[in-house]
Design a protein around this motif. Structure first.
Motif, PDB file in Angstrom:
ATOM      1  N   ARG A 100       0.853  -1.178   0.000  1.00  0.00           N
ATOM      2  CA  ARG A 100       0.000   0.000   0.000  1.00  0.00           C
ATOM      3  C   ARG A 100       0.889   1.228   0.000  1.00  0.00           C
ATOM      4  N   VAL A 101       0.427   2.269  -0.633  1.00  0.00           N
ATOM      5  CA  VAL A 101       1.187   3.514  -0.741  1.00  0.00           C
ATOM      6  C   VAL A 101       0.808   4.442   0.408  1.00  0.00           C
ATOM      7  N   GLU A 102       1.808   5.079   1.010  1.00  0.00           N
ATOM      8  CA  GLU A 102       1.610   6.046   2.083  1.00  0.00           C
ATOM      9  C   GLU A 102       2.044   7.421   1.578  1.00  0.00           C
ATOM     10  N   THR A 103       1.168   8.414   1.709  1.00  0.00           N
ATOM     11  CA  THR A 103       1.470   9.732   1.151  1.00  0.00           C
ATOM     12  C   THR A 103       1.611  10.835   2.204  1.00  0.00           C
ATOM     13  N   GLU A 104       1.473  10.504   3.496  1.00  0.00           N
ATOM     14  CA  GLU A 104       1.479  11.556   4.516  1.00  0.00           C
ATOM     15  C   GLU A 104       2.454  11.317   5.666  1.00  0.00           C
ATOM     16  N   ARG A 105       2.735  10.097   6.021  1.00  0.00           N
ATOM     17  CA  ARG A 105       3.486   9.817   7.253  1.00  0.00           C
ATOM     18  C   ARG A 105       4.914  10.364   7.173  1.00  0.00           C
ATOM     19  N   GLY A 106       5.362  10.994   8.275  1.00  0.00           N
ATOM     20  CA  GLY A 106       6.723  11.497   8.361  1.00  0.00           C
ATOM     21  C   GLY A 106       7.713  10.402   8.722  1.00  0.00           C
ATOM     22  N   LEU A 107       8.929  10.829   9.067  1.00  0.00           N
ATOM     23  CA  LEU A 107       9.981   9.889   9.455  1.00  0.00           C
ATOM     24  C   LEU A 107       9.976   9.721  10.972  1.00  0.00           C
ATOM     25  N   ASP A 108       9.852   8.486  11.448  1.00  0.00           N
ATOM     26  CA  ASP A 108       9.930   8.208  12.881  1.00  0.00           C
ATOM     27  C   ASP A 108      11.388   8.232  13.328  1.00  0.00           C
ATOM     28  N   HIS A 109      11.600   8.129  14.646  1.00  0.00           N
ATOM     29  CA  HIS A 109      12.968   8.288  15.139  1.00  0.00           C
ATOM     30  C   HIS A 109      13.872   7.125  14.752  1.00  0.00           C
ATOM     31  N   GLY A 110      13.285   5.963  14.447  1.00  0.00           N
ATOM     32  CA  GLY A 110      14.099   4.866  13.939  1.00  0.00           C
ATOM     33  C   GLY A 110      14.716   5.184  12.592  1.00  0.00           C
ATOM     34  N   ALA A 111      14.079   6.085  11.860  1.00  0.00           N
ATOM     35  CA  ALA A 111      14.591   6.504  10.557  1.00  0.00           C
ATOM     36  C   ALA A 111      15.454   7.758  10.668  1.00  0.00           C
ATOM     37  N   TRP A 112      14.919   8.835  11.271  1.00  0.00           N
ATOM     38  CA  TRP A 112      15.631  10.115  11.169  1.00  0.00           C
ATOM     39  C   TRP A 112      16.882  10.188  12.027  1.00  0.00           C
ATOM     40  N   ILE A 113      16.921   9.447  13.145  1.00  0.00           N
ATOM     41  CA  ILE A 113      18.150   9.473  13.944  1.00  0.00           C
ATOM     42  C   ILE A 113      19.308   8.869  13.157  1.00  0.00           C
ATOM     43  N   VAL A 114      19.066   7.716  12.539  1.00  0.00           N
ATOM     44  CA  VAL A 114      20.097   7.069  11.727  1.00  0.00           C
ATOM     45  C   VAL A 114      20.485   7.948  10.543  1.00  0.00           C
ATOM     46  N   LEU A 115      19.489   8.450   9.828  1.00  0.00           N
ATOM     47  CA  LEU A 115      19.765   9.246   8.631  1.00  0.00           C
ATOM     48  C   LEU A 115      20.502  10.531   8.971  1.00  0.00           C
ATOM     49  N   ARG A 116      20.128  11.164  10.068  1.00  0.00           N
ATOM     50  CA  ARG A 116      20.759  12.437  10.439  1.00  0.00           C
ATOM     51  C   ARG A 116      22.230  12.245  10.814  1.00  0.00           C
ATOM     52  N   LEU A 117      22.551  11.104  11.438  1.00  0.00           N
ATOM     53  CA  LEU A 117      23.945  10.826  11.778  1.00  0.00           C
ATOM     54  C   LEU A 117      24.765  10.506  10.531  1.00  0.00           C
ATOM     55  N   LEU A 118      24.161   9.793   9.592  1.00  0.00           N
ATOM     56  CA  LEU A 118      24.866   9.441   8.356  1.00  0.00           C
ATOM     57  C   LEU A 118      24.979  10.636   7.418  1.00  0.00           C
ATOM     58  N   TYR A 119      23.859  11.310   7.212  1.00  0.00           N
ATOM     59  CA  TYR A 119      23.774  12.371   6.205  1.00  0.00           C
ATOM     60  C   TYR A 119      23.057  13.579   6.819  1.00  0.00           C
ATOM     61  N   PRO A 120      23.769  14.385   7.617  1.00  0.00           N
ATOM     62  CA  PRO A 120      23.129  15.447   8.404  1.00  0.00           C
ATOM     63  C   PRO A 120      22.454  16.534   7.583  1.00  0.00           C
ATOM     64  N   ASN A 121      22.787  16.667   6.318  1.00  0.00           N
ATOM     65  CA  ASN A 121      22.205  17.736   5.509  1.00  0.00           C
ATOM     66  C   ASN A 121      20.835  17.394   4.933  1.00  0.00           C
ATOM     67  N   ALA A 122      20.367  16.182   5.154  1.00  0.00           N
ATOM     68  CA  ALA A 122      19.038  15.766   4.663  1.00  0.00           C
ATOM     69  C   ALA A 122      18.887  16.031   3.168  1.00  0.00           C
ATOM     70  N   ASP A 123      19.947  15.770   2.419  1.00  0.00           N
ATOM     71  CA  ASP A 123      19.956  16.096   0.989  1.00  0.00           C
ATOM     72  C   ASP A 123      19.967  14.874   0.084  1.00  0.00           C
ATOM     73  N   ILE A 124      19.593  13.715   0.641  1.00  0.00           N
ATOM     74  CA  ILE A 124      19.475  12.492  -0.146  1.00  0.00           C
ATOM     75  C   ILE A 124      18.023  12.028  -0.069  1.00  0.00           C
ATOM     76  N   PRO A 125      17.381  11.765  -1.206  1.00  0.00           N
ATOM     77  CA  PRO A 125      15.977  11.328  -1.175  1.00  0.00           C
ATOM     78  C   PRO A 125      15.792  10.035  -0.367  1.00  0.00           C
TER      79      PRO A 125
END
Length: 258
Positions: A100-125
């Motif tokens: 199913r496709v999701e069009t509204e949900r944001g990033l939970d902390h399981g996602a954004w904590i990891v992503l922010r440490l790896l790529y802090p500029n949030a510039d990768i889709p």
């Protein structure tokens, strides 16, 4: 070809801490080839049917409570990529995987904590993905396996969770690592490196201290490893990049597949 990764996201405080593990993740993001996009399966998004995000720009979800105000001020405004999301959906459809496709949900902390440490500029889709702990490990692996071709396009597949994650057993003042956590992770290390799917699929009966490391009815943090591993089925090579512990037994492990 870019590998896939399993990354422990630990406790929310990682987002504002400077320690061995946060330093490792920051260095990992700088040392790896820059991905074209990231497909991330998070332990904190549990659904019965596989969800695929088609979000233009993600909100930041604070799915935790009782932490310092500083945590709630963090924003990670990653953008999605509809073209890549459609490609993921096509791969799933071709492998008979309902979605199913999701069009509204944001990033939970399981996602954004990891992503922010790896790529802090949030510039990768980012394409955010749910997990289904009710599936068998084989089915979870096959969902990841359906995405192996993405790695040829330098799209990074990440499973975010934790190999030992039992909040009832955490000892906040304990610095000595619990033997039960070590024994479970050592068993897991052997069978991951051997790519021993037969044993891994039966981890609930074969692994030592499994109810301690992966508590009954609480396997959502462990299962993202099967999604990440499956995405490297074409190479079948596993390497432990980092392992440390907080609070006695909360694992901070990073596995590279492929």
């Amino acid at each position: 070809m870019i590998p896939s990764l399993f990354i422990a996201h630990g406790a929310p405080l990682l987002a504002i801490e400077n320690n061995e593990y946060t330093q490792f993740l920051s260095q990992l993001g700088q040392s790896m080839p820059r991905p074209k996009a990231i497909v991330l399966f998070s332990a904190h998004w549990v659904t019965r049917v596989q969800k695929v995000s088609e979000v233009q720009e993600y909100d930041t979800i604070y799915d935790f409570g009782g932490f310092p105000d500083e945590l709630y001020q963090i924003r990670y405004p990653a953008k999605g990529d509809q073209h890549i999301a459609h490609e993921v959906e096509t791969l799933f459809a071709g492998n008979g995987i309902p979605l199913r496709v999701e069009t509204e949900r944001g990033l939970d902390h399981g996602a954004w904590i990891v992503l922010r440490l790896l790529y802090p500029n949030a510039d990768i889709p980012v394409i955010s993905m749910s997990v289904n702990p009710r599936l068998s490990p084989k089915e979870q692996y096959e969902i990841g396996q359906a995405l192996t071709s993405l790695r040829e396009q330098d799209i990074l597949v990440i499973g975010s969770g934790g190999t030992v994650h039992n909040l009832r057993e955490i000892q906040f003042q304990q610095s000595v690592v619990d033997d039960k956590a070590l024994q479970f992770d050592q068993w897991l290390e052997k069978h991951l490196k051997d790519w021993d799917l037969d044993s891994l699929y039966q981890y609930e009966v074969l692994a030592p201290n499994v109810n301690f490391a992966v508590p009954p009815h609480g396997n959502e943090h462990f299962v993202p490893i099967f999604y990440a591993m499956g995405a490297a089925d074409d190479v079948r090579r596993a390497a432990l990049l980092h392992r440390s512990y907080r609070y006695g037994n909360l694992s901070h492990s990073v596995w590279q597949f492929g």
